[in-house]
Design a protein around this motif. Structure first.
Motif, mmCIF file in Angstrom:
data_model
loop_
_atom_site.group_PDB
_atom_site.id
_atom_site.type_symbol
_atom_site.label_atom_id
_atom_site.label_comp_id
_atom_site.label_asym_id
_atom_site.label_seq_id
_atom_site.Cartn_x
_atom_site.Cartn_y
_atom_site.Cartn_z
ATOM 1 N N ILE A 148 0.923 -1.230 0.117
ATOM 2 C CA ILE A 148 -0.406 0.039 0.104
ATOM 3 C C ILE A 148 0.989 1.286 -0.486
ATOM 4 C CG2 ILE A 148 -2.137 1.562 1.295
ATOM 5 C CD1 ILE A 148 -2.714 -0.990 2.450
ATOM 6 N N SER A 149 0.608 1.962 -1.116
ATOM 7 C CA SER A 149 1.246 3.526 -1.193
ATOM 8 C C SER A 149 -0.051 4.657 -0.006
ATOM 9 C CB SER A 149 1.848 4.045 -2.597
ATOM 10 O OG SER A 149 2.041 5.186 -2.289
ATOM 11 N N ILE A 150 0.529 5.496 0.194
ATOM 12 C CA ILE A 150 -0.692 6.987 -0.151
ATOM 13 C C ILE A 150 -0.233 8.292 -0.807
ATOM 14 C CG2 ILE A 150 -1.495 6.078 2.099
ATOM 15 C CD1 ILE A 150 -0.189 7.884 3.721
ATOM 16 N N ASP A 151 -1.037 9.098 -0.845
ATOM 17 C CA ASP A 151 -0.477 10.697 -1.205
ATOM 18 C C ASP A 151 -0.328 11.254 0.047
ATOM 19 O OD1 ASP A 151 0.181 9.613 -3.654
ATOM 20 O OD2 ASP A 151 -1.272 9.974 -4.449
ATOM 21 N N LEU A 152 0.491 12.559 0.307
ATOM 22 C CA LEU A 152 0.125 13.309 0.919
ATOM 23 C C LEU A 152 1.273 14.669 0.563
ATOM 24 C CD1 LEU A 152 1.714 11.514 4.465
ATOM 25 C CD2 LEU A 152 -1.072 12.124 3.918
ATOM 26 N N ILE A 153 -0.045 15.663 0.619
ATOM 27 C CA ILE A 153 0.884 17.106 0.095
ATOM 28 C C ILE A 153 0.896 17.360 1.537
ATOM 29 C CG2 ILE A 153 -0.375 18.725 -0.476
ATOM 30 C CD1 ILE A 153 -1.840 17.168 -2.644
ATOM 31 N N TYR A 154 2.378 18.898 1.143
ATOM 32 C CA TYR A 154 2.746 19.197 2.624
ATOM 33 C C TYR A 154 2.741 20.973 1.478
ATOM 34 C CZ TYR A 154 6.911 18.684 -0.061
ATOM 35 O OH TYR A 154 8.258 18.992 -1.530
ATOM 36 N N GLY A 155 3.155 21.754 2.732
ATOM 37 C CA GLY A 155 3.221 23.202 1.883
ATOM 38 C C GLY A 155 1.826 24.072 1.965
ATOM 39 N N ILE A 156 0.573 22.997 2.058
ATOM 40 C CA ILE A 156 -0.763 23.368 2.087
ATOM 41 C C ILE A 156 -0.916 25.017 3.068
ATOM 42 C CG2 ILE A 156 -2.952 23.369 2.647
ATOM 43 C CD1 ILE A 156 -2.201 20.273 2.703
ATOM 44 N N PRO A 157 -1.814 25.982 2.704
ATOM 45 C CA PRO A 157 -1.542 27.478 2.950
ATOM 46 C C PRO A 157 -2.236 26.898 4.439
ATOM 47 C CG PRO A 157 -2.486 27.403 0.661
ATOM 48 C CD PRO A 157 -1.942 25.963 1.037
ATOM 49 N N GLY A 158 -2.172 27.210 5.455
ATOM 50 C CA GLY A 158 -2.359 27.108 7.097
ATOM 51 C C GLY A 158 -2.103 26.372 7.621
ATOM 52 N N MET A 159 -1.257 25.282 6.833
ATOM 53 C CA MET A 159 -0.621 23.726 7.306
ATOM 54 C C MET A 159 0.518 24.142 8.470
ATOM 55 S SD MET A 159 1.091 20.743 6.365
ATOM 56 C CE MET A 159 -0.549 19.191 6.246
ATOM 57 N N ASN A 161 3.852 23.872 10.851
ATOM 58 C CA ASN A 161 4.902 22.431 10.766
ATOM 59 C C ASN A 161 4.681 21.303 11.752
ATOM 60 O OD1 ASN A 161 6.669 23.804 8.162
ATOM 61 N ND2 ASN A 161 7.956 24.520 9.957
ATOM 62 N N ARG A 162 4.108 21.698 12.597
ATOM 63 C CA ARG A 162 3.406 20.778 13.815
ATOM 64 C C ARG A 162 2.683 19.937 13.021
ATOM 65 N NH1 ARG A 162 0.950 22.292 19.988
ATOM 66 N NH2 ARG A 162 0.313 20.079 20.464
ATOM 67 N N ARG A 163 1.328 20.673 12.263
ATOM 68 C CA ARG A 163 0.405 19.575 11.568
ATOM 69 C C ARG A 163 0.607 18.286 11.162
ATOM 70 N NH1 ARG A 163 -3.927 23.027 10.907
ATOM 71 N NH2 ARG A 163 -3.891 22.429 8.906
ATOM 72 N N TRP A 164 2.525 19.170 10.249
ATOM 73 C CA TRP A 164 3.010 18.326 9.648
ATOM 74 C C TRP A 164 3.089 17.285 9.512
ATOM 75 C CZ3 TRP A 164 2.607 16.308 5.250
ATOM 76 C CH2 TRP A 164 3.982 15.772 4.100
ATOM 77 N N LYS A 165 3.473 17.361 10.589
ATOM 78 C CA LYS A 165 5.138 16.119 11.751
ATOM 79 C C LYS A 165 3.946 15.272 11.859
ATOM 80 C CE LYS A 165 8.627 19.030 13.586
ATOM 81 N NZ LYS A 165 9.406 19.516 14.690
ATOM 82 N N LEU A 208 7.829 27.652 3.463
ATOM 83 C CA LEU A 208 7.121 26.660 4.684
ATOM 84 C C LEU A 208 7.071 25.496 3.973
ATOM 85 C CD1 LEU A 208 5.547 26.539 6.658
ATOM 86 C CD2 LEU A 208 3.675 26.092 5.257
ATOM 87 N N ALA A 209 7.327 25.091 2.461
ATOM 88 C CA ALA A 209 7.248 23.808 1.552
ATOM 89 C C ALA A 209 8.293 23.019 1.171
ATOM 90 C CB ALA A 209 7.218 23.957 -0.160
ATOM 91 N N LYS A 210 9.515 24.012 1.508
ATOM 92 C CA LYS A 210 10.711 23.735 2.163
ATOM 93 C C LYS A 210 11.356 23.415 3.456
ATOM 94 C CE LYS A 210 15.883 24.574 0.853
ATOM 95 N NZ LYS A 210 16.570 25.047 2.336
ATOM 96 N N GLU A 211 10.206 23.684 4.261
ATOM 97 C CA GLU A 211 11.084 23.343 5.588
ATOM 98 C C GLU A 211 10.449 21.817 5.931
ATOM 99 O OE1 GLU A 211 9.631 25.991 8.455
ATOM 100 O OE2 GLU A 211 10.791 27.576 7.020
ATOM 101 N N GLN A 212 9.069 22.314 5.327
ATOM 102 C CA GLN A 212 8.015 20.839 5.691
ATOM 103 C C GLN A 212 9.016 19.327 5.034
ATOM 104 O OE1 GLN A 212 3.946 21.243 4.826
ATOM 105 N NE2 GLN A 212 4.346 22.717 6.905
ATOM 106 N N TYR A 213 9.275 19.952 3.436
ATOM 107 C CA TYR A 213 9.816 18.882 2.827
ATOM 108 C C TYR A 213 11.360 18.102 3.950
ATOM 109 C CZ TYR A 213 12.391 16.263 -0.676
ATOM 110 O OH TYR A 213 13.749 15.215 -1.383
ATOM 111 N N GLU A 214 11.845 18.923 3.992
ATOM 112 C CA GLU A 214 12.900 18.755 5.194
ATOM 113 C C GLU A 214 12.597 17.729 6.433
ATOM 114 O OE1 GLU A 214 14.948 22.376 5.568
ATOM 115 O OE2 GLU A 214 15.852 22.410 3.292
ATOM 116 N N ILE A 215 11.551 17.922 7.003
ATOM 117 C CA ILE A 215 10.720 17.769 8.241
ATOM 118 C C ILE A 215 10.499 16.138 7.754
ATOM 119 C CG2 ILE A 215 8.823 17.232 9.241
ATOM 120 C CD1 ILE A 215 9.316 20.760 9.600
#
Length: 372
Positions: A148-159, A161-165, A208-215
């Protein structure tokens, strides 16, 4: 083999893929796809190693429609015994009854379009499922599928870093073996672009997207995921064979409206119009355009795709495929990027460094052959 199923229950605000929210023509579309498979069987001389149902939302197909397509494939193509057969699915489609049906078919890999486990993100993107369905679909799918693979999206306005984690931690707790994750991009002519222009949604922030990619890199690496391609993370033995074939330039056959095909030297793409696609196939015609790739086109594609992977660019392969002129050009153009620590050498391969990872597409463009 890629099969495009161009139907969705509703339009996601960020999506610019080809699809229709009306499923009235689904039976005719399946007939047309089967007809195209028949007409193009001579284009594949070897074995089919992977089959990928993308879209759109392929999980809208019924058991009978899926079987109809598989019958044509297995009657007219040589499919290897352990072929990877993937179906993209939306969480709201994955009832236990649906999963039993899919598991009874030859499909052996599910790619579930979760995007986020949080209600506010799903509403902003106009996804058809809710947060509870995102969770439950994976728990249920694990009873019927191991891959199983899942898709996730980061860099969403209002998301934050804590919620991304938290998103990533939920995925880890569910023990899915593969994650594909993409930065939210604002495509022309999408609802998201219009909403940002009207001030209804905050702009997408690249920083923000770059930060969340690195996380994500740090979190998933610590959990034994291999970042084998810029947007793809797999546990050992669970890399997508379909996607890896694209990145290594293997020929593929694209079936359905808007689907692209590649034979190593030519790129072909079908019309992005459901009605015209169906009418053309009913007349025994394939509504496609074709382009012959120049040697520099093929070199540029190799640079673009390989630099996104953990394997990078094998310099010997560049010389073998394109000649010494292209190898020398690659080495010359790479010099400054190596000095800037954006590229590095590993076993006679050029690879994007950790510092350059988020910039890999831009780095690739610096290495492109530009005709004078």
């Amino acid at each position: 083999m890629y099969i495009h199923i161009p139907f969705c229950k509703q339009a996601c605000h960020y999506c610019d893929f080809h699809f229709s929210t009306s499923v009235k023509k689904k039976p005719e579309m399946v007939e047309a796809i089967c007809k195209e498979l028949l007409l193009r069987k001579e284009e594949i001389s070897g074995d089919v190693e992977t089959i990928y149902f993308g879209g759109g939302t392929p999980s809208l197909l019924s058991a009978e429609e899926l079987q109809q397509i598989f019958d044509v494939i297995h009657s007219n193509y040589s499919v290897v015994e352990n072929a990877e057969i993937t179906l993209e699915a939306n969480p709201d489609d994955l009832s236990e009854e649906k999963l039993k049906m899919l598991a009874a078919s030859t499909i052996n890999r599910l790619s579930i379009g979760v995007q986020s486990f949080f209600e506010e993100d799903l509403k902003l993107m106009n996804r058809a499922h809710n947060a509870e369905e995102a969770l439950e679909s994976i728990k249920l799918a694990k009873q019927y599928f191991g891959n199983i693979s899942i898709d996730l999206i980061y860099g969403i306005p209002g998301m934050s870093n804590r919620r991304w984690k938290e998103n990533l931690q939920i995925a880890l707790d569910l023990e899915v073996p593969h994650i594909s994750s993409y930065a939210l991009t604002v495509e022309p002519k999408t609802a998201l672009k219009s909403m940002i222009e009207k001030g209804k949604v905050a702009p997408v922030e690249e920083e923000l997207a770059k930060e969340q990619y690195e996380i994500m890199i740090e979190t998933l690496s610590a959990a034994n995921f291999d970042n084998y391609e810029f947007s793809n993370f797999g546990k050992p033995g669970f890399f997508s064979r379909n996607n890896t074939a694209y990145w290594f330039g293997k020929p593929y056959l694209g079936i359905g409206p808007s689907a692209h095909s590649f034979d190593g030297f030519h790129r072909k793409w079908n019309i992005s119009n459901n009605t015209l696609y169906i009418k053309s196939l009913q007349k025994g015609e394939i509504p496609a355009e074709i382009e012959k790739l120049s040697i520099s086109d093929r070199y540029n594609e190799l640079v673009m795709t390989r630099l996104r992977t953990k394997w990078g660019i094998a310099v010997d392969e560049v010389e073998r495929s394109f000649g010494k002129k292209y190898k020398d050009y690659l080495l010359r153009e790479a010099t400054g990027l190596i000095e800037d620590k954006l590229l590095e050498w590993h076993n006679n391969r050029l690879q994007v460094s950790k510092k350059g990872k988020f910039l890999s597409d831009g780095i690739a463009s610096e290495l492109f052959w530009v005709e004078n």
